[in-house]
Design a protein around this motif. Structure first.
Motif, PDB file in Angstrom:
ATOM      1  N   HIS A 130       0.836  -1.203   0.000  1.00  0.00           N
ATOM      2  CA  HIS A 130       0.000   0.000   0.000  1.00  0.00           C
ATOM      3  C   HIS A 130       0.875   1.258   0.000  1.00  0.00           C
ATOM      4  N   PHE A 131       1.918   1.246   0.833  1.00  0.00           N
ATOM      5  CA  PHE A 131       2.819   2.401   0.869  1.00  0.00           C
ATOM      6  C   PHE A 131       3.588   2.534  -0.442  1.00  0.00           C
ATOM      7  N   ARG A 132       3.980   1.436  -1.041  1.00  0.00           N
ATOM      8  CA  ARG A 132       4.696   1.498  -2.320  1.00  0.00           C
ATOM      9  C   ARG A 132       3.823   2.117  -3.408  1.00  0.00           C
ATOM     10  N   ARG A 133       2.552   1.733  -3.453  1.00  0.00           N
ATOM     11  CA  ARG A 133       1.658   2.280  -4.481  1.00  0.00           C
ATOM     12  C   ARG A 133       1.465   3.783  -4.302  1.00  0.00           C
ATOM     13  N   GLN A 134       1.270   4.217  -3.061  1.00  0.00           N
ATOM     14  CA  GLN A 134       1.078   5.645  -2.820  1.00  0.00           C
ATOM     15  C   GLN A 134       2.344   6.434  -3.143  1.00  0.00           C
ATOM     16  N   TRP A 135       3.489   5.911  -2.728  1.00  0.00           N
ATOM     17  CA  TRP A 135       4.749   6.595  -3.025  1.00  0.00           C
ATOM     18  C   TRP A 135       4.943   6.722  -4.536  1.00  0.00           C
ATOM     19  N   THR A 136       4.692   5.634  -5.261  1.00  0.00           N
ATOM     20  CA  THR A 136       4.914   5.642  -6.706  1.00  0.00           C
ATOM     21  C   THR A 136       4.013   6.663  -7.389  1.00  0.00           C
ATOM     22  N   PHE A 156      -4.919  15.081  -4.814  1.00  0.00           N
ATOM     23  CA  PHE A 156      -3.498  14.745  -4.863  1.00  0.00           C
ATOM     24  C   PHE A 156      -2.814  15.092  -3.538  1.00  0.00           C
ATOM     25  N   LEU A 157      -3.102  16.275  -3.019  1.00  0.00           N
ATOM     26  CA  LEU A 157      -2.510  16.680  -1.744  1.00  0.00           C
ATOM     27  C   LEU A 157      -2.999  15.792  -0.603  1.00  0.00           C
ATOM     28  N   ASP A 158      -4.280  15.448  -0.629  1.00  0.00           N
ATOM     29  CA  ASP A 158      -4.823  14.574   0.417  1.00  0.00           C
ATOM     30  C   ASP A 158      -4.180  13.185   0.364  1.00  0.00           C
ATOM     31  N   THR A 159      -3.895  12.709  -0.845  1.00  0.00           N
ATOM     32  CA  THR A 159      -3.225  11.410  -0.977  1.00  0.00           C
ATOM     33  C   THR A 159      -1.837  11.456  -0.336  1.00  0.00           C
ATOM     34  N   GLY A 160      -1.120  12.544  -0.570  1.00  0.00           N
ATOM     35  CA  GLY A 160       0.202  12.684   0.033  1.00  0.00           C
ATOM     36  C   GLY A 160       0.143  12.778   1.547  1.00  0.00           C
ATOM     37  N   LEU A 161      -0.840  13.521   2.062  1.00  0.00           N
ATOM     38  CA  LEU A 161      -0.972  13.658   3.513  1.00  0.00           C
ATOM     39  C   LEU A 161      -1.398  12.339   4.157  1.00  0.00           C
ATOM     40  N   GLN A 162      -2.295  11.609   3.501  1.00  0.00           N
ATOM     41  CA  GLN A 162      -2.694  10.303   4.031  1.00  0.00           C
ATOM     42  C   GLN A 162      -1.512   9.340   4.052  1.00  0.00           C
ATOM     43  N   PHE A 163      -0.710   9.381   3.004  1.00  0.00           N
ATOM     44  CA  PHE A 163       0.485   8.535   2.955  1.00  0.00           C
ATOM     45  C   PHE A 163       1.398   8.822   4.149  1.00  0.00           C
ATOM     46  N   TYR A 213       5.381  20.398   4.033  1.00  0.00           N
ATOM     47  CA  TYR A 213       5.223  21.095   2.752  1.00  0.00           C
ATOM     48  C   TYR A 213       3.823  20.885   2.184  1.00  0.00           C
ATOM     49  N   LEU A 214       3.316  19.661   2.255  1.00  0.00           N
ATOM     50  CA  LEU A 214       1.974  19.391   1.740  1.00  0.00           C
ATOM     51  C   LEU A 214       0.903  20.126   2.549  1.00  0.00           C
ATOM     52  N   HIS A 215       1.103  20.243   3.854  1.00  0.00           N
ATOM     53  CA  HIS A 215       0.152  21.005   4.674  1.00  0.00           C
ATOM     54  C   HIS A 215       0.117  22.468   4.237  1.00  0.00           C
ATOM     55  N   LYS A 216       1.252  23.031   3.941  1.00  0.00           N
ATOM     56  CA  LYS A 216       1.294  24.427   3.489  1.00  0.00           C
ATOM     57  C   LYS A 216       0.600  24.581   2.140  1.00  0.00           C
ATOM     58  N   CYS A 217       0.783  23.582   1.274  1.00  0.00           N
ATOM     59  CA  CYS A 217       0.091  23.630  -0.018  1.00  0.00           C
ATOM     60  C   CYS A 217      -1.418  23.452   0.167  1.00  0.00           C
ATOM     61  N   ARG A 218      -1.791  22.581   1.080  1.00  0.00           N
ATOM     62  CA  ARG A 218      -3.219  22.311   1.319  1.00  0.00           C
ATOM     63  C   ARG A 218      -3.921  23.533   1.900  1.00  0.00           C
ATOM     64  N   SER A 219      -3.237  24.274   2.747  1.00  0.00           N
ATOM     65  CA  SER A 219      -3.831  25.483   3.344  1.00  0.00           C
ATOM     66  C   SER A 219      -3.623  26.713   2.468  1.00  0.00           C
ATOM     67  N   ARG A 220      -3.057  26.516   1.293  1.00  0.00           N
ATOM     68  CA  ARG A 220      -2.792  27.584   0.326  1.00  0.00           C
ATOM     69  C   ARG A 220      -1.803  28.624   0.853  1.00  0.00           C
ATOM     70  N   GLU A 221      -1.031  28.201   1.823  1.00  0.00           N
ATOM     71  CA  GLU A 221       0.038  29.079   2.300  1.00  0.00           C
ATOM     72  C   GLU A 221       1.128  29.197   1.247  1.00  0.00           C
ATOM     73  N   THR A 222       1.295  28.141   0.468  1.00  0.00           N
ATOM     74  CA  THR A 222       2.238  28.152  -0.645  1.00  0.00           C
ATOM     75  C   THR A 222       1.645  27.349  -1.790  1.00  0.00           C
ATOM     76  N   GLU A 223       2.131  27.582  -2.977  1.00  0.00           N
ATOM     77  CA  GLU A 223       1.629  26.879  -4.156  1.00  0.00           C
ATOM     78  C   GLU A 223       2.452  25.622  -4.398  1.00  0.00           C
ATOM     79  N   LEU A 224       1.770  24.547  -4.756  1.00  0.00           N
ATOM     80  CA  LEU A 224       2.458  23.280  -4.990  1.00  0.00           C
ATOM     81  C   LEU A 224       3.360  23.384  -6.216  1.00  0.00           C
ATOM     82  N   GLU A 225       4.612  23.029  -6.031  1.00  0.00           N
ATOM     83  CA  GLU A 225       5.562  22.897  -7.134  1.00  0.00           C
ATOM     84  C   GLU A 225       6.060  21.458  -7.126  1.00  0.00           C
TER      85      GLU A 225
END
Length: 270
Positions: A130-136, A156-163, A213-225
């Protein structure tokens, strides 16, 4: 000369000193000759007796030199070094006569036995896949610069945070319940220097920054790059994948059978 009280003859002090020095140097030379003879004798006798002869010879020379006030400084230095050498323990030569025979390989497991001993590895592999699939999924997007077409930015951001959250919880359960239980018999899980525990620490050094970093992107504190996301993943990706593989191998049937009985494995809570 009256050697018991040489100060009675002030005019003969110098002569007395020379005679005393000559006498002491003869004693030193005698000790050195004994040492040389002992070394030659060591070529013809067994190692253990030769050590005793040399030790006695050195000790005799040192005792004479140490209490003579007329021995030159370089002779004193030699005496001190000889004394230290005599006191050093001699390393025993490895014995090949009574070497322990190599342990024979364990007999092959039957399919039923293998299934029992391998059950923890199978359960661990389920979580790790499960972790391998999410990481990939996340890393492919970060590498190509494109999110999956069927995913919104929020998904996409939620998937990263759940991982990140699931991996942290997984490691917490292992360190609180699973590893201490296994450490009773398995050194791979014992102590702060255990390799699998060290890998946990290395993983979380990078995972914490990734999640922040993902939390900052999720709260729109920064833009996802996605290029930045790739940097946040590459720093600990290698140790993560090594850990996912190594932990399953450690819990595999061939390793577990060396420490546990089938009944013990059946009763493990995992």
């Amino acid at each position: 000369l009256d050697q018991r009280n040489p100060t009675q003859f002030p005019s003969q002090k110098e002569e007395f000193s020379r005679l005393a020095l000559f006498r002491d140097m003869k004693t030193v030379n005698s000790g050195l000759r004994i040492l040389s003879q002992s070394r030659r004798a060591a070529l013809h006798i067994s190692p253990q007796p030769s050590l005793r002869v040399v030790s006695r010879s050195i000790s005799g020379a040192v005792a004479t030199c140490r209490f003579s006030p007329f021995i030159p400084s370089n002779t004193r230095r030699f005496s001190a070094m000889s004394s230290n050498a005599a006191e050093q323990p001699q390393a025993a030569a490895p014995s090949t006569e009574h070497s322990a025979p190599a342990q024979p390989d364990l007999p092959p497991l039957t399919p039923a036995e293998f299934k029992v001993f391998n059950q923890m590895a199978e359960k661990m592999e389920y979580f790790h896949n499960h972790f391998r699939r999410q990481w990939t999924l996340l890393h492919d997007a970060a590498t190509t610069g494109r999110r999956p077409q069927n995913m919104t930015l929020k998904q996409f951001l939620d998937t990263g945070l759940q991982f990140a959250q699931h991996l942290t919880a997984h490691h917490g359960i292992e360190e609180t319940y699973v590893f201490p239980m296994l450490a009773r018999k398995m050194p791979e899980f014992r102590g702060g220097r255990a390799e699998l525990l060290r890998q946990h620490k290395e993983i979380h050094k990078g995972l914490d920054g990734f999640e922040e970093y993902l939390h900052k992107c999720r709260s729109r504190e920064t833009e996802l790059e996605l290029s930045v996301l790739k940097e946040k993943m590459d720093s600990w990706g290698g140790v993560l994948w090594t850990h996912l593989d190594q932990e399953v191998v450690t819990l595999g049937a061939e390793n577990m059978r060396r420490y546990w009985t089938m009944e013990e494995v059946r009763n493990m809570p995992m």
